[in-house]
Scaffold this motif. Structure first.
Motif, PDB file in Angstrom:
ATOM      1  N   GLU A  99      -0.354  26.778  52.355  1.00 26.50           N
ATOM      2  CA  GLU A  99      -1.758  27.037  52.043  1.00 26.50           C
ATOM      3  C   GLU A  99      -2.303  28.132  52.962  1.00 26.50           C
ATOM      4  O   GLU A  99      -3.016  29.036  52.517  1.00 26.50           O
ATOM      5  N   ARG A 100      -1.973  28.067  54.222  1.00 24.98           N
ATOM      6  CA  ARG A 100      -2.446  29.056  55.195  1.00 24.98           C
ATOM      7  C   ARG A 100      -1.956  30.450  54.828  1.00 24.98           C
ATOM      8  O   ARG A 100      -2.682  31.430  54.925  1.00 24.98           O
ATOM      9  N   TRP A 101      -0.683  30.574  54.386  1.00 28.13           N
ATOM     10  CA  TRP A 101      -0.124  31.864  54.003  1.00 28.13           C
ATOM     11  C   TRP A 101      -0.924  32.446  52.840  1.00 28.13           C
ATOM     12  O   TRP A 101      -1.323  33.607  52.872  1.00 28.13           O
ATOM     13  N   SER A 102      -1.174  31.630  51.829  1.00 29.22           N
ATOM     14  CA  SER A 102      -1.920  32.088  50.654  1.00 29.22           C
ATOM     15  C   SER A 102      -3.344  32.470  51.017  1.00 29.22           C
ATOM     16  O   SER A 102      -3.848  33.518  50.589  1.00 29.22           O
ATOM     17  N   GLU A 103      -4.004  31.617  51.792  1.00 28.33           N
ATOM     18  CA  GLU A 103      -5.405  31.851  52.143  1.00 28.33           C
ATOM     19  C   GLU A 103      -5.590  33.100  52.995  1.00 28.33           C
ATOM     20  O   GLU A 103      -6.626  33.757  52.916  1.00 28.33           O
ATOM     21  N   THR A 104      -4.593  33.439  53.815  1.00 29.06           N
ATOM     22  CA  THR A 104      -4.666  34.648  54.625  1.00 29.06           C
ATOM     23  C   THR A 104      -4.863  35.876  53.732  1.00 29.06           C
ATOM     24  O   THR A 104      -5.518  36.836  54.117  1.00 29.06           O
ATOM     25  N   LEU A 105      -4.314  35.809  52.531  1.00 34.84           N
ATOM     26  CA  LEU A 105      -4.417  36.930  51.593  1.00 34.84           C
ATOM     27  C   LEU A 105      -5.551  36.753  50.599  1.00 34.84           C
ATOM     28  O   LEU A 105      -5.731  37.574  49.705  1.00 34.84           O
ATOM     29  N   GLY A 106      -6.307  35.655  50.738  1.00 35.39           N
ATOM     30  CA  GLY A 106      -7.444  35.420  49.857  1.00 35.39           C
ATOM     31  C   GLY A 106      -7.115  34.666  48.589  1.00 35.39           C
ATOM     32  O   GLY A 106      -7.944  34.578  47.676  1.00 35.39           O
ATOM     33  N   TYR A 107      -5.925  34.106  48.504  1.00 32.51           N
ATOM     34  CA  TYR A 107      -5.506  33.367  47.315  1.00 32.51           C
ATOM     35  C   TYR A 107      -5.584  31.865  47.532  1.00 32.51           C
ATOM     36  O   TYR A 107      -5.406  31.388  48.650  1.00 32.51           O
ATOM     37  N   ALA A 108      -5.801  31.136  46.455  1.00 34.70           N
ATOM     38  CA  ALA A 108      -5.606  29.687  46.473  1.00 34.70           C
ATOM     39  C   ALA A 108      -4.097  29.457  46.369  1.00 34.70           C
ATOM     40  O   ALA A 108      -3.386  30.288  45.787  1.00 34.70           O
ATOM     41  N   PRO A 109      -3.589  28.357  46.916  1.00 38.45           N
ATOM     42  CA  PRO A 109      -2.141  28.123  46.890  1.00 38.45           C
ATOM     43  C   PRO A 109      -1.527  28.184  45.488  1.00 38.45           C
ATOM     44  O   PRO A 109      -0.417  28.686  45.322  1.00 38.45           O
ATOM     45  N   ASP A 110      -2.241  27.719  44.479  1.00 37.91           N
ATOM     46  CA  ASP A 110      -1.668  27.700  43.131  1.00 37.91           C
ATOM     47  C   ASP A 110      -1.758  29.050  42.419  1.00 37.91           C
ATOM     48  O   ASP A 110      -1.305  29.193  41.294  1.00 37.91           O
ATOM     49  N   GLU A 111      -2.311  30.058  43.091  1.00 44.23           N
ATOM     50  CA  GLU A 111      -2.417  31.383  42.479  1.00 44.23           C
ATOM     51  C   GLU A 111      -1.183  32.251  42.755  1.00 44.23           C
ATOM     52  O   GLU A 111      -1.083  33.351  42.211  1.00 44.23           O
ATOM     53  N   ILE A 112      -0.295  31.785  43.581  1.00 40.89           N
ATOM     54  CA  ILE A 112       0.893  32.571  43.903  1.00 40.89           C
ATOM     55  C   ILE A 112       2.109  31.875  43.308  1.00 40.89           C
ATOM     56  O   ILE A 112       2.376  30.704  43.584  1.00 40.89           O
ATOM     57  N   GLU A 113       2.824  32.618  42.479  1.00 40.56           N
ATOM     58  CA  GLU A 113       4.011  32.081  41.808  1.00 40.56           C
ATOM     59  C   GLU A 113       5.038  31.633  42.848  1.00 40.56           C
ATOM     60  O   GLU A 113       5.300  32.358  43.810  1.00 40.56           O
ATOM     61  N   PRO A 114       5.641  30.465  42.670  1.00 41.22           N
ATOM     62  CA  PRO A 114       6.621  29.973  43.655  1.00 41.22           C
ATOM     63  C   PRO A 114       7.976  30.664  43.506  1.00 41.22           C
ATOM     64  O   PRO A 114       8.996  30.047  43.227  1.00 41.22           O
ATOM     65  N   ASP A 115       7.982  31.964  43.690  1.00 42.28           N
ATOM     66  CA  ASP A 115       9.198  32.762  43.525  1.00 42.28           C
ATOM     67  C   ASP A 115       9.113  33.949  44.479  1.00 42.28           C
ATOM     68  O   ASP A 115       8.021  34.449  44.758  1.00 42.28           O
ATOM     69  N   VAL A 116      10.246  34.420  44.947  1.00 41.31           N
ATOM     70  CA  VAL A 116      10.265  35.550  45.874  1.00 41.31           C
ATOM     71  C   VAL A 116       9.685  36.798  45.217  1.00 41.31           C
ATOM     72  O   VAL A 116       9.185  37.693  45.892  1.00 41.31           O
ATOM     73  N   ARG A 117       9.714  36.858  43.885  1.00 41.72           N
ATOM     74  CA  ARG A 117       9.121  38.021  43.197  1.00 41.72           C
ATOM     75  C   ARG A 117       7.636  38.148  43.514  1.00 41.72           C
ATOM     76  O   ARG A 117       7.097  39.250  43.541  1.00 41.72           O
ATOM     77  N   ALA A 118       6.966  37.010  43.765  1.00 45.08           N
ATOM     78  CA  ALA A 118       5.550  37.067  44.132  1.00 45.08           C
ATOM     79  C   ALA A 118       5.383  37.804  45.453  1.00 45.08           C
ATOM     80  O   ALA A 118       4.503  38.662  45.591  1.00 45.08           O
TER      81      ALA A 118
END
Length: 167
Positions: A99-118
């Motif tokens: 969650e912290r990783w996503s929020e650092t970029l301004g995203y909610a955790p579920d907004e980032i695809e669970p794949d390295v392509r993201a």
């Protein structure tokens, strides 16, 4: 305990459905955990009895507690460091972002695809060759660790400098 077991048997007889019951009991070397399964034995519509299968699950319970405590310590360390973390299963490409990783970029955790392509899609285009080269050096065994500073695109469209490191 007898009353609880009796109720579980009576319920299995009455409903005809199997049930599980987990309990802690005293043992010679301390408390033991048991998982008891109640399986009604039926012929036609009649319940002839209940088969009880008891399995000692103490070691599993102890292992679960060790894992829970370890996860709690890890979370406390991550919270204290205020680091964002992501975990990449290289063969599958699956990635998990905290969650912290996503929020650092301004995203909610579920907004980032669970794949390295993201992650690849978020690395600033000018920094992507440098990041890929660092990964290649690490995977080839030239660098013990992958460590690089690069920009990631934020949800707002800006760039956030990060230190990305792993093994």
């Amino acid at each position: 305990l007898r009353a609880a077991l009796r109720r579980a048997v009576e319920t299995a007889v009455r409903t005809g459905e199997s049930a599980n019951y987990e309990t802690r009991m005293p043992g010679e070397d301390g408390p033991r955990w048991w998982l008891t399964r109640f399986l009604p034995l039926r012929r036609g519509g009649e319940c002839l009895g209940v088969l009880l299968l008891a399995t000692d699950v103490t070691e599993r319970k102890r292992a679960d507690e060790l894992i829970r405590a370890s996860e709690e310590r890890l979370q406390l360390a991550l919270d204290g460091a205020q680091d964002g973390v992501w975990d990449w299963d290289v063969p599958s490409g699956r990635a998990v972002y905290t969650e912290r990783w996503s929020e650092t970029l301004g995203y909610a955790p579920d907004e980032i695809e669970p794949d390295v392509r993201a992650w690849l899609g978020l690395v600033h285009p000018e920094d992507l060759p440098k990041a890929q080269a660092a990964l290649a050096r690490h995977f080839a065994g030239h660098d013990e660790r992958y460590e690089i500073e690069h920009r990631l695109r934020t949800k707002a469209g800006g760039g956030e400098w990060v230190r990305d490191r792993g093994r």
